[in-house]
Design a protein around this motif. Structure first.
Motif, PDB file in Angstrom:
ATOM      1  N   VAL A 175       0.839  -1.197   0.000  1.00  0.00           N
ATOM      2  CA  VAL A 175       0.000   0.000   0.000  1.00  0.00           C
ATOM      3  C   VAL A 175       0.874   1.248   0.000  1.00  0.00           C
ATOM      4  O   VAL A 175       0.627   2.208  -0.752  1.00  0.00           O
ATOM      5  N   ALA A 176       1.923   1.245   0.802  1.00  0.00           N
ATOM      6  CA  ALA A 176       2.820   2.403   0.872  1.00  0.00           C
ATOM      7  C   ALA A 176       3.544   2.629  -0.453  1.00  0.00           C
ATOM      8  O   ALA A 176       3.732   3.772  -0.891  1.00  0.00           O
ATOM      9  N   ALA A 177       3.943   1.544  -1.108  1.00  0.00           N
ATOM     10  CA  ALA A 177       4.679   1.655  -2.369  1.00  0.00           C
ATOM     11  C   ALA A 177       3.816   2.217  -3.495  1.00  0.00           C
ATOM     12  O   ALA A 177       4.340   2.727  -4.492  1.00  0.00           O
ATOM     13  N   THR A 178       2.504   2.120  -3.346  1.00  0.00           N
ATOM     14  CA  THR A 178       1.580   2.598  -4.388  1.00  0.00           C
ATOM     15  C   THR A 178       0.711   3.751  -3.878  1.00  0.00           C
ATOM     16  O   THR A 178      -0.360   4.005  -4.434  1.00  0.00           O
ATOM     17  N   ALA A 179       1.154   4.425  -2.843  1.00  0.00           N
ATOM     18  CA  ALA A 179       0.322   5.444  -2.187  1.00  0.00           C
ATOM     19  C   ALA A 179      -0.345   6.386  -3.192  1.00  0.00           C
ATOM     20  O   ALA A 179       0.316   6.986  -4.038  1.00  0.00           O
ATOM     21  N   GLY A 180      -1.667   6.471  -3.095  1.00  0.00           N
ATOM     22  CA  GLY A 180      -2.435   7.385  -3.930  1.00  0.00           C
ATOM     23  C   GLY A 180      -2.679   6.921  -5.345  1.00  0.00           C
ATOM     24  O   GLY A 180      -3.459   7.550  -6.074  1.00  0.00           O
ATOM     25  N   GLN A 181      -2.064   5.832  -5.790  1.00  0.00           N
ATOM     26  CA  GLN A 181      -2.201   5.410  -7.179  1.00  0.00           C
ATOM     27  C   GLN A 181      -3.565   4.772  -7.443  1.00  0.00           C
ATOM     28  O   GLN A 181      -4.046   3.961  -6.647  1.00  0.00           O
ATOM     29  N   ILE A 182      -4.173   5.160  -8.568  1.00  0.00           N
ATOM     30  CA  ILE A 182      -5.463   4.602  -8.973  1.00  0.00           C
ATOM     31  C   ILE A 182      -5.428   4.292 -10.469  1.00  0.00           C
ATOM     32  O   ILE A 182      -4.569   4.780 -11.201  1.00  0.00           O
ATOM     33  N   VAL A 183      -6.366   3.477 -10.903  1.00  0.00           N
ATOM     34  CA  VAL A 183      -6.501   3.129 -12.319  1.00  0.00           C
ATOM     35  C   VAL A 183      -7.423   4.157 -12.978  1.00  0.00           C
ATOM     36  O   VAL A 183      -8.520   4.430 -12.482  1.00  0.00           O
ATOM     37  N   ILE A 184      -6.971   4.728 -14.090  1.00  0.00           N
ATOM     38  CA  ILE A 184      -7.806   5.716 -14.780  1.00  0.00           C
ATOM     39  C   ILE A 184      -7.984   5.323 -16.248  1.00  0.00           C
ATOM     40  O   ILE A 184      -7.121   4.675 -16.846  1.00  0.00           O
ATOM     41  N   TYR A 185      -9.121   5.725 -16.797  1.00  0.00           N
ATOM     42  CA  TYR A 185      -9.405   5.528 -18.212  1.00  0.00           C
ATOM     43  C   TYR A 185      -9.961   6.840 -18.743  1.00  0.00           C
ATOM     44  O   TYR A 185     -10.915   7.395 -18.170  1.00  0.00           O
ATOM     45  N   ALA A 186      -9.375   7.350 -19.800  1.00  0.00           N
ATOM     46  CA  ALA A 186      -9.799   8.623 -20.396  1.00  0.00           C
ATOM     47  C   ALA A 186      -9.847   9.733 -19.351  1.00  0.00           C
ATOM     48  O   ALA A 186     -10.754  10.567 -19.343  1.00  0.00           O
ATOM     49  N   GLY A 187      -8.883   9.728 -18.437  1.00  0.00           N
ATOM     50  CA  GLY A 187      -8.755  10.798 -17.462  1.00  0.00           C
ATOM     51  C   GLY A 187      -9.598  10.685 -16.220  1.00  0.00           C
ATOM     52  O   GLY A 187      -9.522  11.548 -15.333  1.00  0.00           O
ATOM     53  N   ALA A 188     -10.406   9.622 -16.104  1.00  0.00           N
ATOM     54  CA  ALA A 188     -11.286   9.465 -14.940  1.00  0.00           C
ATOM     55  C   ALA A 188     -11.036   8.112 -14.273  1.00  0.00           C
ATOM     56  O   ALA A 188     -10.628   7.152 -14.935  1.00  0.00           O
ATOM     57  N   PRO A 189     -11.289   8.003 -12.955  1.00  0.00           N
ATOM     58  CA  PRO A 189     -11.140   6.701 -12.285  1.00  0.00           C
ATOM     59  C   PRO A 189     -12.030   5.654 -12.958  1.00  0.00           C
ATOM     60  O   PRO A 189     -13.188   5.919 -13.286  1.00  0.00           O
ATOM     61  N   ALA A 190     -11.465   4.474 -13.181  1.00  0.00           N
ATOM     62  CA  ALA A 190     -12.192   3.389 -13.853  1.00  0.00           C
ATOM     63  C   ALA A 190     -12.565   2.335 -12.826  1.00  0.00           C
ATOM     64  O   ALA A 190     -11.685   1.798 -12.147  1.00  0.00           O
ATOM     65  N   ILE A 191     -13.837   2.024 -12.711  1.00  0.00           N
ATOM     66  CA  ILE A 191     -14.231   1.039 -11.709  1.00  0.00           C
ATOM     67  C   ILE A 191     -13.483  -0.269 -11.953  1.00  0.00           C
ATOM     68  O   ILE A 191     -13.454  -0.791 -13.066  1.00  0.00           O
ATOM     69  N   THR A 192     -12.859  -0.766 -10.911  1.00  0.00           N
ATOM     70  CA  THR A 192     -11.932  -1.893 -11.049  1.00  0.00           C
ATOM     71  C   THR A 192     -12.486  -3.134 -10.352  1.00  0.00           C
ATOM     72  O   THR A 192     -12.084  -3.462  -9.234  1.00  0.00           O
ATOM     73  N   TYR A 193     -13.378  -3.824 -11.017  1.00  0.00           N
ATOM     74  CA  TYR A 193     -13.866  -5.081 -10.473  1.00  0.00           C
ATOM     75  C   TYR A 193     -12.725  -6.090 -10.425  1.00  0.00           C
ATOM     76  O   TYR A 193     -11.818  -6.066 -11.248  1.00  0.00           O
ATOM     77  N   PHE A 194     -12.783  -6.988  -9.463  1.00  0.00           N
ATOM     78  CA  PHE A 194     -11.831  -8.083  -9.400  1.00  0.00           C
ATOM     79  C   PHE A 194     -12.527  -9.286  -8.786  1.00  0.00           C
ATOM     80  O   PHE A 194     -13.633  -9.180  -8.246  1.00  0.00           O
TER      81      PHE A 194
END
Length: 366
Positions: A175-194
Motif C-alpha cells: 500500500v505504501a509503495a503505491t500510495a495514492g495510485q489509482i486506475v484511470i481511463y480517459a482521465g477518470a477513475p475506472a471502476i476496477t472489479y476483481f
C-alpha cells in the motif's frame, strides 16, 4: 398386463376377476413408475468447470501468476483493465464504510491497508499485492453502494475490509509503495472489479451482468498464469439432487441441461433446463446459483448408471475442455518484477451498473 380395452371386452367376468384385473393394472402402473424413478435416480449430472467468481476485471490468482513471471503491478493492471493508465487519487480522500449498522469515515490509505490484507494472502509477490492495493483504492473511489449514505460495505458486497487487526507488514508495504495510485481511463477513475480466479480467461462486463453497459476497460482477456486451486474443478450431482435444486424450472421430469450461448470466455450466458414436457430458458448466473457452482464456466455431461459419459447438448460452439488455457504471454519489456507478498481472498463485486452486479459476488468487493 391386461389393457383397458381387453378388460372391457370380457363383460361376463366375475366381479372378483375384474377386481383382480384392476389390481394387476395398478401394480403394473406402480412398477412402471418405480422403474422410471429408478432410471432417473441412476443418472448423474457431471459438471466440469473453471474459475471462481464473476469473471470481470482482475483475477487475483492470475495477478499472482503474472507477478511470479516478473510483471510489475502497473503491467498487471494494464493487462486486466484494457487501455488504462495509472493516476493519483485526490488528496485527503475519505471512504465511508458501512460496518454493521454504522457508517465509518476512514482515510483512503488506512482503508486500503485494511482491505489488501483481507483480500489476498500476504505471501504473494509484491507486484501482486501492489496491483491489489491500486485496484482496491480505485474501487473505493468509484463504488457508490449506499448512494449518498455510504460508499462501500465492509464485506463481499463491495470489498472485504477488516481494519488494522488484519494488516501485515507485506501488505502495508504494498500500500505504501503505491500510495495514492489509482486506475484511470480517459482521465477518470475506472471502476476496477476483481474476483478470485479466472480459470484462464476473464469476461466482458455486459456478459457477466446482463443490462450493464459495455465498458472499454472491462473486456475479456486471456489469463494464462492463473493456476489457482479453483482454476479447474469438477462436480457430480445425482439427477434427483439436480432436479431438487432446479425445482420450479422443470417441465415434467428432468432430462438434462442444454447450453445455448457462452460469452467471450466459455462462461454460460444462457441455457435451457430440459424436461419431458418442455424446456425452460435460464441465465448462466441463475443456473450456477441454483446448482451451487462457483462460476458460470461449466460444461455438462450425463452418466446413466455405469454406462458411458455423454456430453449434454451445447450450441455455443465452444470447446468442451475448460482445462485448456490460452498460451502464455510474453513478459513485457522493461518489467519491474516484485519480490514477495500479495494475498488472495475473492471479493464480491458491487457493480456501478446496479443491483445485478452487486448480487453477482466475486471479488473487488469481498
Amino acid at each position: 398386463m391386461p389393457s383397458r380395452a381387453a378388460t372391457q371386452a370380457a363383460p361376463l367376468r366375475t366381479a372378483l376377476a375384474g377386481g383382480l384385473a384392476a389390481l394387476a393394472l395398478c401394480a403394473g402402473a406402480t412398477g412402471a413408475s418405480a422403474a422410471t424413478a429408478t432410471a432417473t435416480a441412476a443418472k448423474t449430472l457431471l459438471i466440469a468447470g473453471a474459475g471462481d467468481g464473476h469473471g470481470v476485471g482482475m483475477s487475483q490468482d492470475g495477478a499472482d501468476g503474472f507477478a511470479e513471471h516478473g510483471w510489475s503491478s502497473q503491467q498487471i493492471l494494464a493487462h486486466y483493465y484494457t487501455g488504462t493508465t495509472i493516476g493519483q487519487a485526490p488528496a485527503g480522500t475519505v471512504v465511508r464504510v458501512l460496518i454493521g449498522s454504522a457508517v465509518h469515515r476512514i482515510p483512503l490509505e488506512r482503508y486500503v491497508r485494511g482491505v489488501v490484507s483481507a483480500e489476498v494472502p500476504s505471501e504473494w509477490p509484491a507486484a501482486a499485492l501492489q496491483a491489489q492495493a491500486i485496484a482496491s483504492r480505485t474501487y473505493a473511489l468509484t463504488a457508490h453502494a449506499g448512494g449518498s449514505k455510504f460508499d462501500v460495505y465492509a464485506d463481499t458486497r463491495s470489498q472485504v475490509y477488516r481494519g488494522a487487526a488484519a494488516e501485515t507488514p507485506q501488505t502495508n508495504a504494498a500500500v505504501a509503495a503505491t500510495a495514492g495510485q489509482i486506475v484511470i481511463y480517459a482521465g477518470a477513475p475506472a471502476i476496477t472489479y476483481f474476483f478470485a480466479d479466472s480459470g484462464g480467461m476473464t469476461e466482458d462486463v455486459q456478459n457477466a451482468w446482463p443490462g450493464s453497459e459495455p465498458q472499454p476497460w472491462l473486456r475479456g482477456v486471456s489469463d494464462p498464469y492463473d493456476t489457482g486451486a479453483q482454476a479447474h474443478w469438477k462436480l457430480s450431482l445425482s439427477f434427483a439432487t439436480a432436479a431438487a435444486r432446479l425445482r420450479g424450472l422443470i417441465k415434467g421430469t428432468f432430462r438434462g441441461i442444454e447450453v445455448l450461448g457462452r460469452g467471450y470466455s466459455p462462461r454460460i450466458l444462457t441455457a435451457a433446463i430440459l424436461g419431458t414436457t418442455g424446456n425452460t430458458r435460464i441465465s448462466g448466473d441463475e443456473l450456477a446459483a441454483r446448482l451451487g457452482l462457483q462460476d458460470t464456466w461449466a460444461y455438462f455431461s450425463v452418466r446413466s448408471g455405469a454406462g458411458p459419459v455423454k456430453p449434454e447438448p451445447d450450441h455455443s460452439g465452444r470447446s468442451p475442455a475448460p482445462a485448456t488455457a490460452p498460451a502464455p504471454v510474453a513478459t513485457p519489456a522493461g518489467h519491474q518484477g516484485g519480490s514477495a507478498a500479495p494475498g488472495a481472498t475473492a471479493s464480491a463485486a458491487q457493480s456501478a451498473a446496479g443491483a445485478a452486479a452487486a448480487a453477482a459476488g466475486g471479488t473487488l468487493a469481498g
